[in-house]
Design an enzyme around this catalytic site. Structure first.
Site, short mmCIF file in Angstrom:
data_model
loop_
_atom_site.label_atom_id
_atom_site.label_comp_id
_atom_site.label_asym_id
_atom_site.label_seq_id
_atom_site.Cartn_x
_atom_site.Cartn_y
_atom_site.Cartn_z
N GLU A 39 -14.64 40.41 78.88
CA GLU A 39 -13.41 39.56 77.94
C GLU A 39 -14.25 38.44 77.36
OE1 GLU A 39 -9.34 39.54 79.97
OE2 GLU A 39 -10.72 38.72 81.58
N HIS B 95 -11.86 30.77 81.17
CA HIS B 95 -10.87 31.78 81.49
C HIS B 95 -10.76 31.81 82.98
CE1 HIS B 95 -8.33 35.11 81.69
NE2 HIS B 95 -9.47 35.89 82.23
N HIS C 204 -1.71 37.31 84.14
CA HIS C 204 -3.31 37.33 84.11
C HIS C 204 -3.71 36.07 84.37
CE1 HIS C 204 -6.76 38.83 81.63
NE2 HIS C 204 -7.15 38.04 82.68
#
Lengths: 239, 239, 239, 239
Positions: free
Chosen positions: A73, A92, A163
């Site tokens: 990612e 993230h 997520h």
């Protein structure tokens, strides 16, 4: 050198504070070249050391890959740095109390705690299906990274449905601090929603309070604490 | 040798991650003989070392019992290995946020977090009373183990009403990872149910997202972290 | 000697498991004289060592007081030992998830988790005001201890409104285990109540399951773990 | 000297017990001069040592500033010491379960747990906007400190909307203990509200019970534990 040490501190802190499990990551824009950023190779944050840090270009290609593996990612980072020249650091995370807010359309995160004032600037919620259907939910391509960056727009953070979230800042400590306080705000707001019941009122920070707070809030005192803790742990690991 | 070490890592990790108390257990199918499996003697997972690991046949009889005691519920493992040739590892846990879902008929676990996508393949709920009434809730006989294995069918996990869950996988790290993320999904889904209220909508992962995720999700990065932690702790215990 | 060591293990375990803060206590009936019991001097459980253990008679008078101070609430112990010849160990805890159940008349604890089956034998709720109004909530007198013992009757535990609970057993490990699993059951039942909503059904253990479980449930494997942990910590403190 | 050591213990304890993040602070009135108080320089509580403690006057000006930085919100302390001659110690915390109560008008904190009896004396809720609009929520001026002290009036604690709470006491251990048990009461009351549902009744401590408890409750046994823990940690840091 110092920026790499700070980046290792950021990895360790996000793990210690429980806002990333083995799968989150944090990056910082290069000081010498704004078209490059620093991030770890594919590794759980709790294990990252200075030797694991690499440089990537804005296409998220490693400059010196050697035989190492990289986060699938990484496009989250590259595409946000490309779209947001003001952003110097990106986190993230899989903040556990934030995920439920990303899955319930009627509940938007709002700033309930003064340390989390940045939420008042707006935290949009990105559903990967608006960009591509049938994915495994991971931001595996430049196009998905661009879609996320577009949803983030000029905001300080963006939720990712089912997520986690991505938080950005003008420096590492702000992106890390926002990740920690996004989670804490979610826990507090959850409790306030329950206390208020179906008809009760919740008093959130107002727009002026948000503006007065975010103008200076840099999480300096937290960062000093987190840095002290992380460096002590790194030192103990070496000995 | 390496498989035994991995099994010890699995025991320690499940304790560390809080999904088993003193009473859960994990096993792995033998690499050399698919009709046998490895599991610890009767011992709290946090205390298991390589010397505590034994071999059992599919009737859950220890090959070399000596004077050791065994888990009363070892039939969970033997009967699942018999019924599911694809399963190479089995975890029986007491995941605390999962138990309430097993006791409330209207609430089924659904995949809310991408790390828990396997839940989308289906997680049935087994009530021991459908096999035998008046038990102490433990899977103490081959017949009860067979009933549980039948309810598990081809799914990746099965809840056990008022007791916990059993998770399976094609290898140890998948069975362990599924135990950890079943618990985390239960916590997140609980919060989403509260946020949504009686009429609100929750966005779960859709079937395509589930399929795209479970095809590769092996919890490699978590396993690397868990293994590093557990081996460091085992080393410290010896010195 | 061994019983004193076990009592120290019990103190340390109750603190470690988070069911007592600085103010709970645990006692065990003397092996040589059923009209006496052993308990620590007034001290936080986390700090108790063998030197802090004293003997009391059933009037809760210390046999050899010297210059030491004693728990104000020692009458909980003495009066239960007097009323219940079968009881060999008593724990008074402040289990945090249990207190809310003691303050909400419509919510009674019921056995939702098989490790907590003893709750199915009944856990009455004692309000100190039924014995005496205007107290500071502490069981400071023999009369208050007798009132509590009367409410406990033949049950394995009794809630104390706005205060905590007292758990008893035929041995130390059972009284300690019941304290730990009373708390865990309260957390699980709370979540089940939320999941079920105002009209939903919760499946608790039935009476036969309770009976089949409590006949043997001695928390042996937990006790072995707790003992190993506590003795390792005590050893580290000495060196 | 001993008071400074106690103040360091207070800082460490508040961090250890999770009622302040990097941003809370605690002070104690000088023993030799009631118009002065002792507090740390601007530093996360977990890092405070004796060398970080300074003296301030009631205008919250440091007596010997040298090159050090100070808490922006030190006016909380100075203005309360000025308004409340009975107060010898002040804690400003960010207790996470308390904040939601400060944001939901229909939910007032009430004493549900006997260790938190002081709440029954009254805990008002201060909204900084009643004193000044558009702030960053911090008590950065004498006027804001005076407004907070006025809302505190003769009560043992005051909530600060969207921010935290300030607890006071006749000595350090009482101000610290009140901070710890304010948080625990908030968690218990939250659960009781959920259990009671929209029409259910919660039994709080009555006025006589509150009075009987607060007359003596000094958190001595907790303080002894907290002090032992903190001094052991400080000793380990030095070696």
């Amino acid at each position: 050198m110092s920026l790499i040490e700070d980046l290792v501190v950021a990895y360790r802190t996000l793990a210690e504070e429980g806002v990333i499990d083995a799968y989150g990551h944090v990056s910082v824009r290069s000081e010498s070249n704004p078209k490059r950023y620093l991030m770890a190779r594919q590794l759980a944050p709790e294990l990252v050391t200075e030797n694991d840090i690499l440089e990537f270009d804005l296409d998220s290609k490693p400059i010196d890959p050697r035989d190492r593996k990289f986060y699938n990612e990484r496009y989250i980072h590259g595409e946000i740095y490309r779209a947001r020249p003001d952003v110097m650091a990106v986190v993230h995370n899989h903040a556990p109390a934030v995920v439920p807010f990303s899955c319930v359309p009627r509940s938007a995160l709002k700033p309930i705690f003064h340390m989390s004032a940045f939420i008042g600037l707006g935290v949009p919620n990105w559903d990967i299906r608006d960009a591509q259907k049938g994915t495994d939910m991971l931001v595996r391509t430049p196009a998905l990274g661009q879609s996320l960056a577009k949803k983030l727009a000029a905001y300080p953070a963006v939720l990712m449905r089912g997520h986690g979230a991505t938080c950005v800042g003008e420096n590492l400590q702000r992106a890390v601090g926002r990740s920690v306080y996004l989670e804490l705000n979610a826990r507090m707001q959850f409790q306030a929603i329950v206390l208020a019941g179906s008809k009760g009122k919740i008093t959130f920070m107002d727009a002026k309070e948000v503006a007065a707070n975010v103008s200076w809030q840099n999480y300096d005192r937290s960062w000093n604490l987190w840095r002290t803790r992380a460096l002590a742990k790194l030192k103990a690991e070496k000995s």
